[in-house]
Write a protein that holds these residues in place. Structure first.
Motif, PDB file in Angstrom:
ATOM      1  N   ALA A 119       0.837  -1.284   0.209  1.00  0.00           N
ATOM      2  CA  ALA A 119      -0.001   0.007  -0.083  1.00  0.00           C
ATOM      3  C   ALA A 119       0.981   1.241   0.019  1.00  0.00           C
ATOM      4  O   ALA A 119       1.881   1.025   0.461  1.00  0.00           O
ATOM      5  N   ARG A 120       0.242   2.291  -0.568  1.00  0.00           N
ATOM      6  CA  ARG A 120       0.916   3.611  -0.209  1.00  0.00           C
ATOM      7  C   ARG A 120       0.303   4.366   1.000  1.00  0.00           C
ATOM      8  O   ARG A 120      -0.805   4.407   1.271  1.00  0.00           O
ATOM      9  N   CYS A 121       1.416   4.353   1.687  1.00  0.00           N
ATOM     10  CA  CYS A 121       1.091   4.564   3.431  1.00  0.00           C
ATOM     11  C   CYS A 121       1.773   5.361   4.047  1.00  0.00           C
ATOM     12  O   CYS A 121       2.869   5.703   3.628  1.00  0.00           O
ATOM     13  N   SER A 122       1.488   6.101   5.217  1.00  0.00           N
ATOM     14  CA  SER A 122       2.253   6.921   6.203  1.00  0.00           C
ATOM     15  C   SER A 122       2.279   6.340   7.278  1.00  0.00           C
ATOM     16  O   SER A 122       1.086   5.492   7.751  1.00  0.00           O
ATOM     17  N   VAL A 123       3.383   6.164   8.171  1.00  0.00           N
ATOM     18  CA  VAL A 123       3.323   5.572   9.345  1.00  0.00           C
ATOM     19  C   VAL A 123       3.557   6.635  10.609  1.00  0.00           C
ATOM     20  O   VAL A 123       4.545   7.319  10.394  1.00  0.00           O
ATOM     21  N   ASP A 124       3.072   6.391  11.819  1.00  0.00           N
ATOM     22  CA  ASP A 124       3.484   7.080  13.115  1.00  0.00           C
ATOM     23  C   ASP A 124       3.627   6.364  14.228  1.00  0.00           C
ATOM     24  O   ASP A 124       2.653   5.317  14.378  1.00  0.00           O
ATOM     25  N   TYR A 125       4.558   6.327  14.674  1.00  0.00           N
ATOM     26  CA  TYR A 125       4.843   5.473  16.017  1.00  0.00           C
ATOM     27  C   TYR A 125       4.810   6.435  17.419  1.00  0.00           C
ATOM     28  O   TYR A 125       5.456   7.326  17.163  1.00  0.00           O
ATOM     29  N   ALA A 126       4.208   6.062  18.331  1.00  0.00           N
ATOM     30  CA  ALA A 126       4.073   6.984  19.562  1.00  0.00           C
ATOM     31  C   ALA A 126       4.474   5.980  20.528  1.00  0.00           C
ATOM     32  O   ALA A 126       3.526   4.775  20.682  1.00  0.00           O
ATOM     33  N   GLY A 127       5.309   6.068  21.455  1.00  0.00           N
ATOM     34  CA  GLY A 127       5.635   5.378  22.857  1.00  0.00           C
ATOM     35  C   GLY A 127       6.966   5.924  23.323  1.00  0.00           C
ATOM     36  O   GLY A 127       7.045   6.984  23.817  1.00  0.00           O
ATOM     37  N   ARG A 128       8.274   5.185  23.465  1.00  0.00           N
ATOM     38  CA  ARG A 128       9.308   5.557  24.103  1.00  0.00           C
ATOM     39  C   ARG A 128       9.586   6.723  23.272  1.00  0.00           C
ATOM     40  O   ARG A 128      10.520   7.726  23.747  1.00  0.00           O
ATOM     41  N   LEU A 129       9.464   6.753  21.958  1.00  0.00           N
ATOM     42  CA  LEU A 129       9.842   8.075  21.098  1.00  0.00           C
ATOM     43  C   LEU A 129       8.835   8.229  20.166  1.00  0.00           C
ATOM     44  O   LEU A 129       8.032   7.472  19.983  1.00  0.00           O
TER      45      LEU A 129
END
Length: 223
Positions: A6-16
């Motif tokens: 897929a054409r996607c964007s990703v965001d991670y939230a946690g330790r940083l």
């Protein structure tokens, strides 16, 4: 196994916090719940991932289609799917695990029959001792009745040392075993692996496959 390109964007939230801008990527969802996001490059390592246990929720609302993956550590991985190119699922079934090649398997068998070739006074408790992350090649006890975990390789490299460290970490969870030490055994061990083994407190031993088979080496020896 579910594979989504897929054409996607990703965001991670946690330790940083981390952000992957919009691009074509492979999203892999394994049966155990592990989610990994790969680019078309970078070898085997994913750009971002979320190990199990976790919860995956698919949301389709005014904010677009997105996956929100969260775990008990309160980490969140949000994948926004701008365009799905491929979405396939396939049941892979049970995996038999990594099979050792003939020489390595035979080397383990020979060492199990003669653990004193690794260390004087060493005696075998069990081959393929089970742990939650895989079997320890040889579980032994030494002259002081201390448990010894032995990892056997044909060629000793750094990843084998790391594997032994993970096994010992699991064995330490079993209080009945007491203190456990590690020995890394191979026909030849790379210098970097020797240094890493020593830094982890492990012994390393190089063994001669032909001698273990009862054959005489053609090489001249001083003693």
């Amino acid at each position: 196994m579910r594979l989504v390109i897929a054409r996607c964007s990703v965001d991670y939230a946690g330790r940083l916090d981390a952000h992957l801008p919009e691009a074509n990527r492979l999203i892999m969802v394994k049966a155990d719940g592990c989610v990994a996001i790969h680019a078309d490059g970078g070898a085997y390592k994913p750009l971002n991932w979320m190990n199990a246990p976790n919860t995956l929720v698919e949301i389709d609302d005014g904010d677009g289609h997105r996956w929100v993956i969260s775990n008990p550590k309160k980490e969140t991985l949000t994948i926004r799917l701008h365009e799905v190119l491929t979405d396939v699922s396939e049941e892979l079934g049970d995996d038999p695990g990594l099979q050792k090649d003939g020489v390595e398997a035979h080397l383990q068998e020979l060492l199990a029959a003669s653990p004193q070739s690794i260390e004087a006074g060493l005696r075998l408790v069990r081959r393929e001792y089970p742990t939650a992350i895989g079997p320890v090649d040889l579980l032994c006890r030494d002259e002081d009745d201390r448990v010894v975990a032995v990892e056997v390789k044909r060629r000793g490299e750094i990843d084998g040392v790391e594997q032994l460290a993970r096994y010992i970490e699991r064995l330490h969870l079993d209080s009945s075993l007491g203190e456990v030490r590690g020995v890394y055994v191979a026909q030849s061990i790379k210098p970097q692996a020797k240094v890493l083994a020593e830094s982890r407190g492990f012994r390393w031993v190089e063994v001669d496959y032909d001698e273990l088979r009862g054959l005489q080496s053609d090489e001249l020896k001083l003693f």
